[in-house]
Design a protein around this motif. Structure first.
Motif, mmCIF file in Angstrom:
data_model
loop_
_atom_site.group_PDB
_atom_site.id
_atom_site.type_symbol
_atom_site.label_atom_id
_atom_site.label_comp_id
_atom_site.label_asym_id
_atom_site.label_seq_id
_atom_site.Cartn_x
_atom_site.Cartn_y
_atom_site.Cartn_z
ATOM 1 N N GLN A 75 0.842 -1.217 0.000
ATOM 2 C CA GLN A 75 0.000 0.000 0.000
ATOM 3 C C GLN A 75 0.870 1.258 0.000
ATOM 4 O O GLN A 75 0.809 2.062 0.938
ATOM 5 C CB GLN A 75 -0.919 -0.027 1.231
ATOM 6 N N PRO A 76 1.684 1.466 -1.028
ATOM 7 C CA PRO A 76 2.659 2.578 -1.006
ATOM 8 C C PRO A 76 2.036 3.964 -0.906
ATOM 9 O O PRO A 76 2.628 4.881 -0.334
ATOM 10 C CB PRO A 76 3.412 2.401 -2.329
ATOM 11 N N ASN A 114 -2.076 3.983 8.260
ATOM 12 C CA ASN A 114 -3.090 3.072 7.715
ATOM 13 C C ASN A 114 -2.485 1.756 7.237
ATOM 14 O O ASN A 114 -3.093 0.697 7.368
ATOM 15 C CB ASN A 114 -3.870 3.748 6.586
ATOM 16 N N SER A 115 -1.281 1.829 6.685
ATOM 17 C CA SER A 115 -0.611 0.593 6.237
ATOM 18 C C SER A 115 -0.298 -0.332 7.410
ATOM 19 O O SER A 115 -0.293 -1.552 7.269
ATOM 20 C CB SER A 115 0.702 0.922 5.520
ATOM 21 N N SER A 119 3.532 5.596 3.205
ATOM 22 C CA SER A 119 4.298 4.347 3.210
ATOM 23 C C SER A 119 5.507 4.413 2.284
ATOM 24 O O SER A 119 6.599 3.971 2.632
ATOM 25 C CB SER A 119 3.404 3.180 2.793
ATOM 26 N N LYS A 120 5.310 4.990 1.085
ATOM 27 C CA LYS A 120 6.392 4.991 0.083
ATOM 28 C C LYS A 120 7.565 5.911 0.467
ATOM 29 O O LYS A 120 8.650 5.815 -0.094
ATOM 30 C CB LYS A 120 5.846 5.392 -1.288
ATOM 31 N N GLN A 121 7.350 6.792 1.458
ATOM 32 C CA GLN A 121 8.412 7.740 1.839
ATOM 33 C C GLN A 121 9.409 7.175 2.863
ATOM 34 O O GLN A 121 10.418 7.790 3.146
ATOM 35 C CB GLN A 121 7.774 9.002 2.458
ATOM 36 N N ILE A 122 9.087 6.009 3.399
ATOM 37 C CA ILE A 122 9.890 5.483 4.511
ATOM 38 C C ILE A 122 11.218 4.900 4.015
ATOM 39 O O ILE A 122 11.240 4.012 3.166
ATOM 40 C CB ILE A 122 9.092 4.404 5.300
ATOM 41 N N SER A 123 12.302 5.418 4.593
ATOM 42 C CA SER A 123 13.632 4.911 4.222
ATOM 43 C C SER A 123 13.968 3.686 5.066
ATOM 44 O O SER A 123 13.307 3.401 6.069
ATOM 45 C CB SER A 123 14.684 5.987 4.481
ATOM 46 N N GLU A 124 15.025 2.995 4.671
ATOM 47 C CA GLU A 124 15.517 1.810 5.398
ATOM 48 C C GLU A 124 15.811 2.179 6.854
ATOM 49 O O GLU A 124 15.461 1.455 7.783
ATOM 50 C CB GLU A 124 16.798 1.338 4.696
#
Length: 429
Positions: free
Chosen positions: A294-295, A301-302, A326-331
């Motif tokens: 769910q990027p 929410n993810s 969700s898609k913004q999260i780095s390692e």
């Protein structure tokens, strides 16, 4: 002049069992209690249902008594938890087993247990004094000769002290036995609270962010000043308005108190693992999978249903990721979330005081007691049993078991000694 073979001071769990064992072995026995009734504290155990013992092998029971449990091996070889069960069953009080081997009366009423013990005392002809306080234990030439009450002296070659610790002072556990023992030359190991809720001054506690949140099957560890794990308990945990409670916290509390003493009362670090059944890598992979599925969604929410909503909000706030997609999260940010869930730190300032705890840690030094008989090494004819001893276990029937076992052993050996002990002349006393 009133004389008995054995005098038992304190009619709690260990005292009643000591008096029963002494009377069964043929001794004329006096049981002295300062309350109006016997077994006052026993009525409160197990939430008023009386967790009377635990149906586990002796080794396992002793492993659940972290405060000097090994001292009990000799006593357990004479009378153990199965003998306790047999005692109640043979007296018509049926027991049932619940989770973790805990044994309760079928009636679910602690009153049933106290009544069974009381009926046995009566049946065996034990003399019971209630509302009577022992002011002094009398001794002469290194030998016990009796006790002094407020207005009279009663003589016996054997006295068993079973006056309890300092928890629940309303039940009469006000530490009298420690004073009596000290006057007889015994050493008292410092007393501390065990099986006690833990107090923290961390901001999220004082701000009540997680108050009332209950977590199932989490792992709570106590760390030493070098950050090394001293003990871990995987059980349920409850966040309260003052800190943490619930089984995991209670079991860690004695270690917190011992560490506070070593650290000169500087806060002790607790480490909470919310997913003890998963490695950090497994948890990271699971979170990553959710984010990839769910990027476009908000991170919150993810990760819905990963943990309780309030806890998730707290973790995302703590890691400054509340407003991320969700898609913004780095390692690196992902590792932060995992670390927060796998090693959430709480600073323990103290526990609730002994008076508000379930069990007293510390007590009569075991170096001065014979493990086989519970007799003092310093004064002939003086015995100890129950919570007065420097022995403490986890909740779950372990402390009550230790009290019954030490009581029975002390009562039996006191009766044997009383058989062939002659009192020194007592006229001068």
């Amino acid at each position: 002049m009133k004389c008995f073979d054995v005098i038992v001071v304190g009619a709690g769990t260990s005292g009643m069992m000591a008096a029963i064992a002494a009377a069964k072995a043929g001794s004329s026995t006096l049981l002295i209690e300062k309350n109006k009734r016997v077994g006052k504290k026993l009525l409160l155990t197990g939430g008023g249902r009386c967790n009377v013992t635990n149906n586990r092998p002796a080794d396992e029971i002793i492993a659940h008594i972290p405060g000097n449990g090994k001292f009990l091996y000799s006593a357990f070889s004479q009378f153990n938890n199965y003998d306790i069960m047999e005692f109640f069953e043979s007296n018509g009080t049926h027991l049932k087993e619940e989770d973790h081997g805990r044994m309760f009366p079928v009636t679910d009423r602690s009153k049933t247990i106290v009544e069974t013990l009381f009926n046995q005392l009566e049946k065996l002809g034990v003399t019971i004094y209630t509302e009577a306080k022992v002011e002094k234990v009398l001794h002469k030439e290194g030998q016990i000769i009796g006790v002094a009450l407020e207005h009279e002296k009663i003589y016996a070659p054997c006295v068993i002290l079973t006056t309890g610790g300092r928890t629940y002072p309303s039940t009469g556990s006000t530490g009298d036995g420690y004073k009596l023992a000290k006057r007889l030359g015994h050493t008292i190991s410092p007393l501390y609270a065990t099986e006690s809720p833990i107090v923290s001054n961390d901001d999220f506690i004082t701000e009540k962010t997680l108050q009332g949140l209950s977590l199932q099957d989490v792992a709570l560890s106590v760390l030493n000043s070098k950050g090394k794990v001293i003990v871990t308990h995987q059980m349920d945990l409850l966040f309260t308005h003052f800190g943490v409670s619930g089984p995991a916290a209670l079991r860690c509390s004695s270690f917190v108190n011992q560490e506070l003493v070593k650290n000169e009362h500087k806060a002790v670090t607790l480490q909470l693992d919310i997913f003890p059944q998963k490695t950090a890598l497994e948890l990271k992979n699971e979170i990553q999978r959710r984010l990839l599925e769910q990027p476009e969604k908000a991170l919150k929410n993810s990760l819905k249903n990963l943990v309780a909503e309030r806890l998730l909000d707290f973790v995302l706030n703590k890691t400054d990721l509340s407003d991320y997609q969700s898609k913004q999260i780095s390692e690196q940010q992902l590792d932060k979330i995992v670390q927060c869930l796998k090693s959430f730190r709480i600073n323990a300032a103290k526990t609730l005081p002994i008076e508000k705890s379930f069990v007293t840690g510390g007590g009569i030094s075991l170096k001065e007691i014979h493990p086989k008989t519970m007799e003092s090494k310093l004064v002939n004819g003086l015995f100890f049993a129950g919570e007065l001893l420097d022995i403490n276990g986890y909740t779950g029937g372990y402390n009550v078991t230790a009290a019954f076992v030490t009581g029975h052993v002390a009562g039996t050996h006191a009766a044997n000694i009383a058989d062939y002990t002659f009192l020194p002349s007592v006229e001068q006393d």
